[in-house]
Motif scaffolding. Structure first.
Motif, PDB file in Angstrom:
ATOM      1  N   ARG A 260      24.241   2.542   2.005  1.00  0.00           N
ATOM      2  CA  ARG A 260      23.139   1.609   2.158  1.00  0.00           C
ATOM      3  C   ARG A 260      21.868   2.217   1.574  1.00  0.00           C
ATOM      4  NH1 ARG A 260      22.024  -0.761   7.904  1.00  0.00           N
ATOM      5  NH2 ARG A 260      20.292  -1.557   6.606  1.00  0.00           N
ATOM      6  N   VAL A 261      21.070   1.353   0.925  1.00  0.00           N
ATOM      7  CA  VAL A 261      19.786   1.767   0.373  1.00  0.00           C
ATOM      8  C   VAL A 261      18.763   0.731   0.804  1.00  0.00           C
ATOM      9  CG1 VAL A 261      18.457   2.294  -1.692  1.00  0.00           C
ATOM     10  CG2 VAL A 261      20.896   2.827  -1.617  1.00  0.00           C
ATOM     11  N   ASP A 262      17.774   1.175   1.569  1.00  0.00           N
ATOM     12  CA  ASP A 262      16.725   0.282   2.067  1.00  0.00           C
ATOM     13  C   ASP A 262      15.388   0.711   1.479  1.00  0.00           C
ATOM     14  OD1 ASP A 262      18.564  -1.086   3.593  1.00  0.00           O
ATOM     15  OD2 ASP A 262      18.219   0.139   5.387  1.00  0.00           O
ATOM     16  N   LEU A 263      14.630  -0.274   1.032  1.00  0.00           N
ATOM     17  CA  LEU A 263      13.271  -0.057   0.550  1.00  0.00           C
ATOM     18  C   LEU A 263      12.315  -0.587   1.611  1.00  0.00           C
ATOM     19  CD1 LEU A 263      11.211   0.720  -1.631  1.00  0.00           C
ATOM     20  CD2 LEU A 263      11.517  -1.567  -2.609  1.00  0.00           C
ATOM     21  N   VAL A 264      11.540   0.317   2.204  1.00  0.00           N
ATOM     22  CA  VAL A 264      10.620  -0.027   3.289  1.00  0.00           C
ATOM     23  C   VAL A 264       9.211  -0.058   2.716  1.00  0.00           C
ATOM     24  CG1 VAL A 264       9.775   0.579   5.576  1.00  0.00           C
ATOM     25  CG2 VAL A 264      12.152   1.066   4.958  1.00  0.00           C
ATOM     26  N   LEU A 265       8.562  -1.237   2.756  1.00  0.00           N
ATOM     27  CA  LEU A 265       7.208  -1.421   2.264  1.00  0.00           C
ATOM     28  C   LEU A 265       6.264  -1.658   3.430  1.00  0.00           C
ATOM     29  CD1 LEU A 265       7.934  -3.857  -0.719  1.00  0.00           C
ATOM     30  CD2 LEU A 265       7.749  -1.364  -0.778  1.00  0.00           C
TER      31      LEU A 265
ATOM     32  N   ARG B 119       3.806 -10.602  -0.476  1.00  0.00           N
ATOM     33  CA  ARG B 119       4.842 -11.057  -1.392  1.00  0.00           C
ATOM     34  C   ARG B 119       4.388 -12.361  -2.041  1.00  0.00           C
ATOM     35  NH1 ARG B 119      10.330 -13.257   1.066  1.00  0.00           N
ATOM     36  NH2 ARG B 119       8.874 -14.971   1.515  1.00  0.00           N
ATOM     37  N   TYR B 120       4.496 -12.388  -3.369  1.00  0.00           N
ATOM     38  CA  TYR B 120       4.160 -13.601  -4.130  1.00  0.00           C
ATOM     39  C   TYR B 120       5.454 -14.130  -4.740  1.00  0.00           C
ATOM     40  CZ  TYR B 120      -0.635 -11.850  -3.883  1.00  0.00           C
ATOM     41  OH  TYR B 120      -1.848 -11.388  -3.434  1.00  0.00           O
ATOM     42  N   SER B 121       5.753 -15.408  -4.488  1.00  0.00           N
ATOM     43  CA  SER B 121       6.955 -16.024  -5.024  1.00  0.00           C
ATOM     44  C   SER B 121       6.630 -17.441  -5.462  1.00  0.00           C
ATOM     45  CB  SER B 121       8.074 -16.049  -3.972  1.00  0.00           C
ATOM     46  OG  SER B 121       7.680 -16.800  -2.842  1.00  0.00           O
TER      47      SER B 121
ATOM     48  N   ALA C  61       2.175 -12.363   3.770  1.00  0.00           N
ATOM     49  CA  ALA C  61       1.612 -11.056   4.113  1.00  0.00           C
ATOM     50  C   ALA C  61       2.478 -10.401   5.181  1.00  0.00           C
ATOM     51  CB  ALA C  61       0.184 -11.207   4.610  1.00  0.00           C
ATOM     52  N   PHE C  62       2.694  -9.117   5.059  1.00  0.00           N
ATOM     53  CA  PHE C  62       3.544  -8.397   6.011  1.00  0.00           C
ATOM     54  C   PHE C  62       2.930  -7.041   6.305  1.00  0.00           C
ATOM     55  CE2 PHE C  62       5.164  -7.686   1.729  1.00  0.00           C
ATOM     56  CZ  PHE C  62       5.199  -6.308   1.657  1.00  0.00           C
ATOM     57  N   GLY C  63       3.204  -6.597   7.523  1.00  0.00           N
ATOM     58  CA  GLY C  63       2.817  -5.249   7.902  1.00  0.00           C
ATOM     59  C   GLY C  63       3.851  -4.231   7.480  1.00  0.00           C
ATOM     60  N   GLU C  64       5.111  -4.585   7.674  1.00  0.00           N
ATOM     61  CA  GLU C  64       6.211  -3.722   7.221  1.00  0.00           C
ATOM     62  C   GLU C  64       7.389  -4.611   6.855  1.00  0.00           C
ATOM     63  OE1 GLU C  64       7.185   0.296   8.904  1.00  0.00           O
ATOM     64  OE2 GLU C  64       9.008  -0.758   9.513  1.00  0.00           O
ATOM     65  N   LEU C  65       7.993  -4.338   5.717  1.00  0.00           N
ATOM     66  CA  LEU C  65       9.098  -5.154   5.220  1.00  0.00           C
ATOM     67  C   LEU C  65      10.186  -4.224   4.725  1.00  0.00           C
ATOM     68  CD1 LEU C  65      10.222  -7.964   4.426  1.00  0.00           C
ATOM     69  CD2 LEU C  65       9.125  -7.639   2.194  1.00  0.00           C
ATOM     70  N   THR C  66      11.425  -4.512   5.146  1.00  0.00           N
ATOM     71  CA  THR C  66      12.583  -3.726   4.738  1.00  0.00           C
ATOM     72  C   THR C  66      13.450  -4.577   3.822  1.00  0.00           C
ATOM     73  OG1 THR C  66      12.562  -2.465   6.803  1.00  0.00           O
ATOM     74  CG2 THR C  66      14.591  -2.416   5.499  1.00  0.00           C
ATOM     75  N   MET C  67      13.710  -4.079   2.652  1.00  0.00           N
ATOM     76  CA  MET C  67      14.540  -4.772   1.671  1.00  0.00           C
ATOM     77  C   MET C  67      15.789  -3.938   1.395  1.00  0.00           C
ATOM     78  SD  MET C  67      11.542  -5.799  -1.047  1.00  0.00           S
ATOM     79  CE  MET C  67      12.771  -6.463  -2.176  1.00  0.00           C
TER      80      MET C  67
ATOM     81  N   GLU D 297       0.822  -1.211   0.000  1.00  0.00           N
ATOM     82  CA  GLU D 297       0.000   0.000   0.000  1.00  0.00           C
ATOM     83  C   GLU D 297       0.850   1.252   0.000  1.00  0.00           C
ATOM     84  OE1 GLU D 297      -3.587   2.033   2.686  1.00  0.00           O
ATOM     85  OE2 GLU D 297      -2.735   0.056   3.217  1.00  0.00           O
ATOM     86  N   ARG D 298       2.034   1.199   0.617  1.00  0.00           N
ATOM     87  CA  ARG D 298       2.923   2.358   0.688  1.00  0.00           C
ATOM     88  C   ARG D 298       4.360   1.862   0.694  1.00  0.00           C
ATOM     89  NH1 ARG D 298       0.489   1.470   5.531  1.00  0.00           N
ATOM     90  NH2 ARG D 298       1.861   0.981   7.321  1.00  0.00           N
ATOM     91  N   GLY D 299       5.262   2.768   0.384  1.00  0.00           N
ATOM     92  CA  GLY D 299       6.675   2.437   0.376  1.00  0.00           C
ATOM     93  C   GLY D 299       7.524   3.690   0.352  1.00  0.00           C
ATOM     94  N   ARG D 300       8.766   3.540   0.822  1.00  0.00           N
ATOM     95  CA  ARG D 300       9.697   4.673   0.829  1.00  0.00           C
ATOM     96  C   ARG D 300      11.129   4.139   0.749  1.00  0.00           C
ATOM     97  NH1 ARG D 300       8.575   3.944   6.317  1.00  0.00           N
ATOM     98  NH2 ARG D 300      10.442   3.983   7.685  1.00  0.00           N
ATOM     99  N   LEU D 301      12.002   4.994   0.229  1.00  0.00           N
ATOM    100  CA  LEU D 301      13.425   4.678   0.143  1.00  0.00           C
ATOM    101  C   LEU D 301      14.170   5.373   1.269  1.00  0.00           C
ATOM    102  CD1 LEU D 301      14.368   4.874  -3.661  1.00  0.00           C
ATOM    103  CD2 LEU D 301      14.457   2.859  -2.183  1.00  0.00           C
TER     104      LEU D 301
END
Length: 607
Positions: free
Chosen positions: A25-30, A35-37, A48-54, A13-17
């Motif tokens: 370092r570069v983190d993508l926070v969703l 996630r579908y794999s 399903a996740f509430g917040e995920l950092t990649m 629904e939302r995300g930020r760098l």
């Protein structure tokens, strides 16, 4: 994201760098996503996740690049090494030879300019400062025109590799040609001035003034004498009928005088500035002409189709300079003081100039709407042909992700617009109102024949409850956008009119692209034509206060004002394209700032 053995899809629904430059370092926070794999066909895992950092690859974001030295940045020793390297490799070292000779020819040009200045300075010594300035600028332009033309000829001469052992005499002499040409001109002008400047040219008229008919003389006519009536003659009754005069509002004597002075300066400024654009464009394309890549007809067509763009840039500058020079001249000759003494205010004097500036604004707007876009497109095609570049289109290879009008996400590796074929197409359809995947469709190829048909693929369905369903197909009709939707070109504001750009912005918004830069350019197209009006309002008080300092000061001031406006406009346009300002505010703020400054100066100037 794609891996060697699996493809992962993240919907959030939302995300930020989060950028950490010191730590690289570069983190993508969703937030609030799924996630579908899946690896093998039919196998899909969801998480399903509430917040995920990649963590992303920092080298792709913080790229390090060392720029090599250009030819103009190297020393003579480094240039000589490059010359030897190119000679050993069978390449032409004429760029390095030109640069070495330029390091000596430019200092020698100071002596050439001194000789020319001494010869021409004696001729224009009794003229105004503006005459000397114009002559000096003309000499400088002549020097650089000869230099660039000689350089372009050298590039064309050495376009093909020369056999080993060839001499590069022309490359060594090229940079000295302007010094030789202008040096001979300066020496000849100095000799002519020393020998013939003091002699008077006797001029005699083939006729004498007394032989002119008496009716051609002015102010010498005798007053008309009405003969007296004879005694006893009968007097006739004369009836005089007076008809009231209906005066049609129009420009008065003062308006015509100011307008005539203003338009004369506009014409001179317009032709001078337009000539500079023509010269610079011709010099830029002259090397291709001498190389034989372009013909003279192509260069002429390029100049013709670039003329509307030149006019679009020249009119605001010419209008600004003309207002400064016009009111500066009226102030310097005390005509402005006399007009004010007759009870005419500065506001009334400036009315014809302001009205003409509105005409310039209307001309700019009409030029942008009707002519400019088509001319720029044609000029771009001719320029690409001259320089051997591919057409400026938005390559589908760089557009592998696109959002459809219904919110579906398309991913493909290639789109052939001629055969209307999509390669390696994947379609992600979302559940309306939720950040969840409804289905995933893959097709090795998709061809449009009265509709899209996919081949050699599969379809995954993700119900709200239960396990995903999977099935393969050999041929399957697909509901996609039209082929033109996948081949949409990137919106280039210079190549589009306002209506076309507005439609393109709508398509980009529906496709999921960032349309903010194009929205800012659209507002700039609407705001820029009013630059002549706001510049006229600003130039009137400046021209009044700086009039007695000369026309040269007014020209310099006009250049400073134009550069300042362009700088402010560029800054706000750049801020608007980043999304920090609304497009309307980003495009119109420079006009608002200039108008506010102009109103303040007009209200504080003695009228």
């Amino acid at each position: 994201t794609a891996k060697a053995d699996a493809t992962e899809l993240y919907l959030a629904e939302r995300g930020r760098l989060v950028l950490k430059r010191e730590e690289r370092r570069v983190d993508l926070v969703l937030g609030n996503g799924i996630r579908y794999s899946g690896g093998k066909p039919g196998e899909t895992q969801t998480y399903a996740f509430g917040e995920l950092t990649m963590s992303l690859n920092p080298d792709a974001v913080f790229r390090r690049a060392e720029l090599p030295k250009g030819v103009t940045e190297k020393t003579i020793g480094e240039l000589r090494k490059d010359i030897q390297t190119k000679l050993n490799g069978g390449l032409s070292p004429h760029p390095e030879i030109l640069q070495i000779q330029q390091k000596f020819s430019i200092p020698a040009a100071c002596f050439v300019f001194a000789v020319i200045g001494l010869a021409l300075g004696l001729t224009v010594a009794r003229d105004s400062k503006l005459a000397g300035f114009v002559v000096g600028v003309g000499v400088i332009f002549a020097y650089y025109i000869v230099m660039f033309l000689a350089e372009a000829y050298v590039k064309g001469y050495y376009a093909d590799p020369l056999p080993p052992g060839s001499h590069y005499t022309l490359a060594h002499l090229s940079r000295w040609i302007p010094n030789a040409v202008l040096g001979l001109f300066g020496a000849a002008a100095l000799v002519w001035r020393a020998r013939f400047s003091e002699r008077q040219l006797p001029i005699s008229l083939p006729f004498a003034m007394p032989h002119l008919p008496a009716r051609w003389t002015r102010g010498t006519a005798e007053p008309a004498v009405i003969p007296a009536a004879a005694p006893g003659a009968r007097r006739r009754v004369v009836v005089v009928l007076r008809v009231p005069a209906f005066r049609v509002p129009g420009p008065g004597l003062l308006d015509r005088y100011v307008s005539r002075l203003y338009l004369r300066v506009v014409a001179l400024s317009f032709l001078a500035l337009l000539g500079l654009f023509y010269i610079s464009t011709f010099i830029d394309a002259s090397d291709k002409l001498f190389k034989g890549v372009a013909t003279s007809s192509m260069v002429v067509q390029l100049l013709v189709y670039k003329t509307p763009q030149f006019v679009y840039f020249v009119i605001p500058i010419a209008a600004l300079l003309s207002v400064l020079v016009t009111f500066g001249t009226l102030s310097r000759t005390s005509e402005l003081t006399v007009i004010k003494a007759c009870g005419v205010s500065l506001y009334r004097i400036a009315v014809p100039v302001v009205l003409i500036s509105l005409c310039w604004s209307a001309a700019l707007f009409a030029l942008d709407q009707e002519i400019l876009a088509r001319a720029n497109r044609r000029a771009g095609v001719i320029d690409d042909i001259i320089r051997g570049r591919p057409p400026k289109t938005f390559s589908p290879l760089n557009r592998s992700w696109i959002i459809g009008k219904d919110g579906s996400i398309y991913h493909y590796t290639h789109f052939d617009s001629r055969s209307r074929t999509l390669a390696a197409l994947t379609i992600y359809r979302l559940i309306p109102g939720a950040w969840r995947l409804g289905s995933e469709t893959y097709a090795a190829t998709a061809v449009y024949r009265q509709g899209w048909t996919g081949s050699d693929g599969w379809i995954k369905s993700f119900p709200t409850s239960g396990n995903p369903a999977w099935r393969s197909f050999t041929r399957q009709p697909l509901a996609l956008e039209s082929p033109d939707y996948f081949g949409t070109e990137l919106a280039d504001a210079e190549m589009m009119a306002a209506a076309q750009l507005r439609r393109s912005i709508g398509e980009l918004a529906q496709s999921g692209f960032n349309y903010i830069p194009q929205a800012v350019e659209l507002q700039r197209k609407l705001a820029f034509p009013f630059v002549t009006f706001v510049m006229t309002l600003l130039a009137v008080p400046f021209g009044v206060t700086t009039g007695r300092r000369g026309a040269l000061y007014g020209i310099g001031l006009g250049i400073v004002i134009a550069l300042s406006y362009w700088l402010v406009m560029s800054v706000f346009i750049a801020i608007g394209k980043t999304g920090m300002l609304p497009p309307v505010l980003a495009a119109w703020t420079p006009n608002i700032i200039v108008t506010a400054c102009a109103l303040y100066l007009i209200l504080t100037t003695k009228t």
